[in-house]
Design a protein around this motif. Sequence first.
Motif, PDB file in Angstrom:
ATOM      1  N   LYS A 191       8.061  12.956  49.069  1.00 20.42           N
ATOM      2  CA  LYS A 191       9.325  13.891  49.308  1.00 20.42           C
ATOM      3  C   LYS A 191       9.530  12.417  50.417  1.00 20.42           C
ATOM      4  O   LYS A 191       9.403  13.032  51.622  1.00 20.42           O
ATOM      5  CB  LYS A 191       8.573  15.287  49.546  1.00 20.42           C
ATOM      6  N   ILE A 192      11.440  12.102  49.546  1.00 24.11           N
ATOM      7  CA  ILE A 192      12.193  11.834  50.613  1.00 24.11           C
ATOM      8  C   ILE A 192      13.739  12.157  50.728  1.00 24.11           C
ATOM      9  O   ILE A 192      13.710  12.114  51.488  1.00 24.11           O
ATOM     10  CB  ILE A 192      12.565  10.070  50.440  1.00 24.11           C
ATOM     11  N   GLY A 234       7.359  15.538  44.573  1.00 21.76           N
ATOM     12  CA  GLY A 234       7.005  14.349  46.288  1.00 21.76           C
ATOM     13  C   GLY A 234       6.180  15.694  47.375  1.00 21.76           C
ATOM     14  O   GLY A 234       6.470  16.454  47.774  1.00 21.76           O
ATOM     15  N   MET A 235       5.487  14.336  47.411  1.00 22.03           N
ATOM     16  CA  MET A 235       4.216  15.275  48.823  1.00 22.03           C
ATOM     17  C   MET A 235       4.733  14.497  50.021  1.00 22.03           C
ATOM     18  O   MET A 235       5.352  13.853  49.851  1.00 22.03           O
ATOM     19  CB  MET A 235       2.396  14.877  48.673  1.00 22.03           C
ATOM     20  N   GLY A 288       9.592   7.113  44.838  1.00 23.81           N
ATOM     21  CA  GLY A 288      10.274   8.736  45.498  1.00 23.81           C
ATOM     22  C   GLY A 288      11.441   8.523  45.212  1.00 23.81           C
ATOM     23  O   GLY A 288      12.374   7.500  44.356  1.00 23.81           O
ATOM     24  N   MET A 289      11.979   9.436  45.436  1.00 20.96           N
ATOM     25  CA  MET A 289      13.652  10.274  44.894  1.00 20.96           C
ATOM     26  C   MET A 289      14.144  10.308  45.348  1.00 20.96           C
ATOM     27  O   MET A 289      14.026  11.800  46.489  1.00 20.96           O
ATOM     28  CB  MET A 289      13.356  11.422  43.518  1.00 20.96           C
ATOM     29  N   LEU A 335      23.229   9.204  52.812  1.00 19.80           N
ATOM     30  CA  LEU A 335      21.922   9.662  52.824  1.00 19.80           C
ATOM     31  C   LEU A 335      20.703   8.892  52.437  1.00 19.80           C
ATOM     32  O   LEU A 335      20.196   8.825  52.696  1.00 19.80           O
ATOM     33  CB  LEU A 335      22.520  11.337  52.404  1.00 19.80           C
ATOM     34  N   VAL A 336      21.273   8.424  50.448  1.00 24.13           N
ATOM     35  CA  VAL A 336      20.561   7.890  49.532  1.00 24.13           C
ATOM     36  C   VAL A 336      20.153   6.935  50.697  1.00 24.13           C
ATOM     37  O   VAL A 336      18.890   6.610  50.393  1.00 24.13           O
ATOM     38  CB  VAL A 336      21.464   7.194  48.556  1.00 24.13           C
ATOM     39  N   GLU A 337      20.633   6.004  51.276  1.00 20.14           N
ATOM     40  CA  GLU A 337      20.648   4.728  52.210  1.00 20.14           C
ATOM     41  C   GLU A 337      18.914   4.925  53.140  1.00 20.14           C
ATOM     42  O   GLU A 337      18.277   4.439  53.256  1.00 20.14           O
ATOM     43  CB  GLU A 337      21.531   4.255  52.982  1.00 20.14           C
ATOM     44  N   LYS A 338      19.235   6.051  53.695  1.00 21.07           N
ATOM     45  CA  LYS A 338      18.483   6.400  55.255  1.00 21.07           C
ATOM     46  C   LYS A 338      17.337   6.750  54.315  1.00 21.07           C
ATOM     47  O   LYS A 338      15.801   7.125  54.527  1.00 21.07           O
ATOM     48  CB  LYS A 338      18.726   7.752  55.257  1.00 21.07           C
ATOM     49  N   GLU A 339      17.083   7.797  52.832  1.00 24.75           N
ATOM     50  CA  GLU A 339      16.320   7.862  52.879  1.00 24.75           C
ATOM     51  C   GLU A 339      14.539   6.960  51.123  1.00 24.75           C
ATOM     52  O   GLU A 339      14.003   7.251  52.218  1.00 24.75           O
ATOM     53  CB  GLU A 339      16.497   9.020  50.896  1.00 24.75           C
ATOM     54  N   PHE A 340      16.151   6.208  51.238  1.00 23.85           N
ATOM     55  CA  PHE A 340      14.808   4.704  50.208  1.00 23.85           C
ATOM     56  C   PHE A 340      14.343   4.187  52.197  1.00 23.85           C
ATOM     57  O   PHE A 340      13.594   3.656  52.194  1.00 23.85           O
ATOM     58  CB  PHE A 340      16.219   4.096  49.704  1.00 23.85           C
ATOM     59  N   ALA A 341      15.697   4.007  52.950  1.00 23.23           N
ATOM     60  CA  ALA A 341      14.798   3.358  53.968  1.00 23.23           C
ATOM     61  C   ALA A 341      13.656   3.935  54.470  1.00 23.23           C
ATOM     62  O   ALA A 341      12.422   3.447  54.972  1.00 23.23           O
ATOM     63  CB  ALA A 341      16.219   3.119  55.055  1.00 23.23           C
TER      64      ALA A 341
END
Length: 217
Positions: A114-115, A123-124, A151-152, A161-167
Amino acid sequence: MSEKTYKSLLEKITASCRLIAVSKTQSVDKIKDLYNWGQRDFGENKVQELLGKKDQLPSDIRWHMIGNLQRNKVKYLTDFAHLIHSVDSQKLMKEINKEATKSQRKMSVLLQVKIAKEDSKEGMETAELDAILQDFVDDKYPMIEIKGLMGMATFTDDVGLVEKEFAALRSMRDDRITQYPFLQELSMGMSGDFTMAIEQGSTMVRIGSLIFGARDQ
Ligand SMILES: *Cc1c(COP(=O)(O)O)cnc(C)c1O
């Protein structure tokens, strides 16, 4: 999409990254076009749909299961699937190991974590991820090969925000790579955000609508 636009999409995807063409809801004929242009990796999110298409298409296609997977459907995949991206529990790991044993074929998987900030995304949590990784190195899943993480990101216009989640997904991998060197793949990025995902280290982008056009469902 024409062959020319397909080729120009490929040029945007760096050599360290693989394009998974997400063909859910798309016809066999459209998939054949891409196949003829050289595409071999296709992703589907429903087992029944995948099985229906697979038999009408060349056998050297590498099928990726990218959607939420119920345990009672695992048995249909272990004979042939190239990679299951959406493994999100120990229960599912156990079922895959059981069915892969019956199929006498090692099954490659990614662990979906989970991101996204929003609650709806699967996601876990990292506690379960670490429990699975420990069980894996303790040889509890001899018929599974863990290849990496998936991850999604949150569905939002907020690119920051999306960039942070991918990072964050990348860090989860980087933090564990010394202990678990098999965590090579990072499946992240879709039509709207794949360029950023590649910048953040994605090794597999899952692209649907950009290739096939908008879906009805
Ligand atoms: C549908 C889907 C994609 C592709 O989404 P697009 O926005 O159409 O590129 C990627 N990953 C998963 C898990 C999906 O279900």
